[in-house]
Motif scaffolding. Structure first.
Motif, mmCIF file in Angstrom:
data_model
loop_
_atom_site.group_PDB
_atom_site.id
_atom_site.type_symbol
_atom_site.label_atom_id
_atom_site.label_comp_id
_atom_site.label_asym_id
_atom_site.label_seq_id
_atom_site.Cartn_x
_atom_site.Cartn_y
_atom_site.Cartn_z
ATOM 1 N N GLY A 98 0.951 -1.370 0.039
ATOM 2 C CA GLY A 98 0.039 0.126 -0.015
ATOM 3 C C GLY A 98 0.998 1.303 0.019
ATOM 4 N N CYS A 99 2.032 1.220 0.796
ATOM 5 C CA CYS A 99 2.833 2.478 0.934
ATOM 6 C C CYS A 99 3.364 2.740 -0.550
ATOM 7 C CB CYS A 99 3.727 2.103 1.877
ATOM 8 S SG CYS A 99 5.172 3.628 1.944
ATOM 9 N N VAL A 100 4.046 1.753 -1.145
ATOM 10 C CA VAL A 100 4.421 1.877 -2.406
ATOM 11 C C VAL A 100 3.536 2.376 -3.536
ATOM 12 C CG1 VAL A 100 5.638 0.665 -4.315
ATOM 13 C CG2 VAL A 100 6.418 0.131 -2.131
ATOM 14 N N LEU A 101 2.317 1.718 -3.589
ATOM 15 C CA LEU A 101 1.275 2.175 -4.443
ATOM 16 C C LEU A 101 0.938 3.695 -4.223
ATOM 17 C CD1 LEU A 101 -0.932 1.315 -6.501
ATOM 18 C CD2 LEU A 101 -2.291 0.746 -4.709
ATOM 19 N N TYR A 102 0.721 3.973 -2.943
ATOM 20 C CA TYR A 102 0.106 5.336 -2.816
ATOM 21 C C TYR A 102 1.321 6.382 -2.943
ATOM 22 C CZ TYR A 102 -3.241 2.752 -0.227
ATOM 23 O OH TYR A 102 -4.345 1.843 0.253
ATOM 24 N N GLN A 103 2.474 5.994 -2.708
ATOM 25 C CA GLN A 103 3.508 7.039 -3.062
ATOM 26 C C GLN A 103 3.538 7.121 -4.561
ATOM 27 O OE1 GLN A 103 7.101 4.909 -1.385
ATOM 28 N NE2 GLN A 103 6.893 6.223 0.342
ATOM 29 N N GLU A 104 3.679 5.978 -5.343
ATOM 30 C CA GLU A 104 3.590 6.135 -6.847
ATOM 31 C C GLU A 104 2.327 6.683 -7.510
ATOM 32 O OE1 GLU A 104 6.088 4.959 -9.247
ATOM 33 O OE2 GLU A 104 7.061 5.097 -7.243
ATOM 34 N N ILE A 105 1.170 6.787 -6.848
ATOM 35 C CA ILE A 105 0.192 7.680 -7.415
ATOM 36 C C ILE A 105 0.289 9.159 -7.200
ATOM 37 C CG2 ILE A 105 -2.306 8.202 -7.026
ATOM 38 C CD1 ILE A 105 -2.700 5.174 -6.467
ATOM 39 N N LYS A 106 0.852 9.476 -5.859
ATOM 40 C CA LYS A 106 1.062 10.884 -5.370
ATOM 41 C C LYS A 106 2.208 11.441 -6.291
ATOM 42 C CE LYS A 106 3.351 13.489 -1.703
ATOM 43 N NZ LYS A 106 2.169 14.555 -1.685
ATOM 44 N N LYS A 107 3.187 10.698 -7.009
ATOM 45 C CA LYS A 107 4.226 11.251 -7.851
ATOM 46 C C LYS A 107 3.886 11.352 -9.005
ATOM 47 C CE LYS A 107 7.469 8.014 -8.694
ATOM 48 N NZ LYS A 107 8.821 7.171 -8.467
ATOM 49 N N ASN A 108 2.867 10.755 -9.473
ATOM 50 C CA ASN A 108 2.586 10.558 -10.794
ATOM 51 C C ASN A 108 1.193 11.316 -11.293
ATOM 52 O OD1 ASN A 108 4.495 8.716 -12.532
ATOM 53 N ND2 ASN A 108 4.416 7.628 -10.623
ATOM 54 N N ILE A 109 0.549 12.090 -10.333
ATOM 55 C CA ILE A 109 -0.664 12.923 -10.484
ATOM 56 C C ILE A 109 -0.455 14.394 -10.272
ATOM 57 C CG2 ILE A 109 -2.102 10.858 -10.222
ATOM 58 C CD1 ILE A 109 -2.869 12.073 -7.694
#
Length: 354
Positions: A98-109
Motif C-alpha cells: 500500500g505504501c509503495v502504491l500510494y507513493q507512486e500515485i502521489k508522484k504521478n498525478i
C-alpha cells in the motif's frame, strides 16, 4: 522488467516477501492519469472532514513506541514460531504494498487533493510496515524493504480494480485487527506477543483508509452500477476466499491466540460485510451453507496443491495443475451463488464501532 532475484544476499523472510504466489500480497501499478482525474466535489463535505482527520494525525507518536520481547517464547514452539513469522511477513508485504502504491500515485498525478490523500495514506502504511519490521528484527528476520520494492513483481490493475480490491483489503484489515484486539482484551493471557497491543490504533488507520476509497468510489457512482457489479462480486469473493484459505494454513497461530480460524473468519466477514454496504450495492451471503462448503473445499484443494508442489517432478506439477483447475471450478460455482442487494445510503461515512 525487474532484475533477477538475488536470494543469496537476503534472508528467508525477504525472499518470502518477494516471492510471487497465488495467496501472497501483491504490489500494484495502475493508470495514474485516470486516478488523477477524480473529481471529489460530489463528496466534498465528507472529503474535507476526512482530510482534517489525516492532518490531525492522531497516531503520530503511536508507532514510535518501543517494546521488549523475549523471542524464546516463540522459539520453544517451532510451528508457532514459523506461522507467526509467516503472519508478520505477509502483513508487512501488504502494508508496504500500500505504501509503495500510494507513493507512486502521489508522484504521478497533478490533482493536489488526491495527491495529498495518497501522501497521508503512504505515511500511515510506512509506519505500519516499519513497526512490523521492528518485531521481525527482534526475531532476527527483518525484511529488507528496499530490496522488496526493487525486486517484487508488480501487477497492473485498472484504477477501478485498485479501488475495489484496496477498499476491501483496508476494511477487512480493520475487521481482523479489531476482532483480535477485542478477543485479547478478554483473554490477555493469550497475548503471546506485544505487537497485538498496537492493534486498536492500527485498525483505526485501516478503517480511515477504507473510507478514503469509499469516497473515491462514491464520487464516481458509475463504478458501482451496471456491469461493474460483476467485478465487485468477483473481488468480494476473491478477497474472502483468499483470507479463508490463508488463515487455515496457520492453525498453531490461532490455537495460541485461543481462536478458532473458521469462527474468526466468519466474524471478520460479518463485520466487513456490514461496513461495505455503505458503498457496494451487493454482498455475499456468508450464512449460505453452499458458500461455506465451497470455501472449505478451496481450503482442502489448496492444501493438496501444496503437497503436490512439494512432491515436485512432472507428476507433482500435473497434480498441482489439475487441482488448480478444480479450485477454479469451485470458485466459479461460488461466483454464481445469489448475492444480497442493497440500496446505497445517503450518509455513507462511518465511524469504527466494533
Amino acid at each position: 522488467m525487474n532484475a533477477p532475484m538475488q536470494t543469496a544476499k537476503i534472508n528467508d523472510t525477504t525472499e518470502q516477501a518477494v516471492r510471487s504466489e497465488l495467496l501472497a500480497p501483491r504490489f500494484y501499478r495502475t493508470d495514474y492519469e485516470s486516478v488523477g482525474k477524480i473529481d471529489i466535489e460530489p463528496v466534498r463535505h465528507q472529503w474535507d472532514a476526512m482530510m482534517e482527520e489525516y492532518k490531525e494525525d492522531r497516531n503520530r507518536g503511536h508507532f514510535r513506541q518501543e517494546f521488549d520481547y523475549d523471542a524464546t517464547t516463540l522459539t520453544s514452539d517451532p510451528e508457532l514460531h514459523e506461522e507467526f513469522i509467516d503472519f508478520l511477513t505477509s502483513s508487512i508485504t501488504a502494508e508496504y504494498s500500500g505504501c509503495v502504491l500510494y507513493q507512486e500515485i502521489k508522484k504521478n498525478i497533478d490533482n493536489p487533493e488526491i495527491a495529498d490523500l495518497m501522501g497521508y495514506m503512504a505515511r500511515d502504511e510506512s509506519r505500519h510496515a516499519g513497526f512490523i519490521n521492528k518485531a521481525l528484527k527482534q526475531l532476527g528476520v527483518a525484511v529488507d524493504l528496499g530490496f522488496l520494492k526493487r525486486q517484487k513483481e508488480y501487477t497492473f490493475f485498472r484504477p477501478k480494480f485498485i479501488y475495489y480490491a484496496t477498499y476491501l483489503s483496508e476494511k477487512i484489515g480493520y475487521a481482523r485487527y479489531i476482532t483480535i484486539y477485542r478477543h485479547l482484551e478478554k483473554h490477555p493471557e493469550q497475548r503471546f506477543h506485544p505487537i497485538f497491543n498496537w492493534f486498536m490504533e492500527w485498525c483505526n488507520d485501516e478503517f480511515r483508509h477504507g473510507e478514503s476509497f469509499a469516497l473515491m468510489m462514491r464520487a464516481q457512482p458509475e463504478l458501482l452500477r451496471g456491469h461493474n457489479k460483476l467485478w465487485i462480486r468477483f473481488f468480494i469473493l476473491a478477497v474472502y476466499s483468499t483470507m479463508y484459505v490463508r488463515d487455515h494454513n496457520r492453525p498453531k497461530l490461532y490455537e495460541a491466540l485461543g481462536m478458532d480460524p473458521t469462527e474468526f473468519d466468519y466474524r471478520v466477514f460479518d463485520i466487513t460485510t456490514a461496513i461495505t454496504q455503505q458503498v457496494f450495492p451487493l454482498s455475499l451471503n456468508t450464512d449460505d451453507p453452499r458458500l461455506r462448503r465451497g470455501l472449505e473445499r478451496l481450503r482442502i484443494i489448496s492444501a493438496k496443491v501444496s503437497v503436490a508442489k512439494e512432491r515436485g517432478g512432472i507428476l507433482g506439477r500435473l497434480k498441482a495443475a489439475g487441482l488448480s483447475a478444480s479450485a477454479g471450478l469451485v470458485f466459479a460455482r461460488l461466483y454464481c451463488l445469489p448475492m444480497k442487494h442493497h440500496e446505497l445510503p445517503e450518509d455513507f461515512r462511518m465511524e469504527p464501532t466494533w
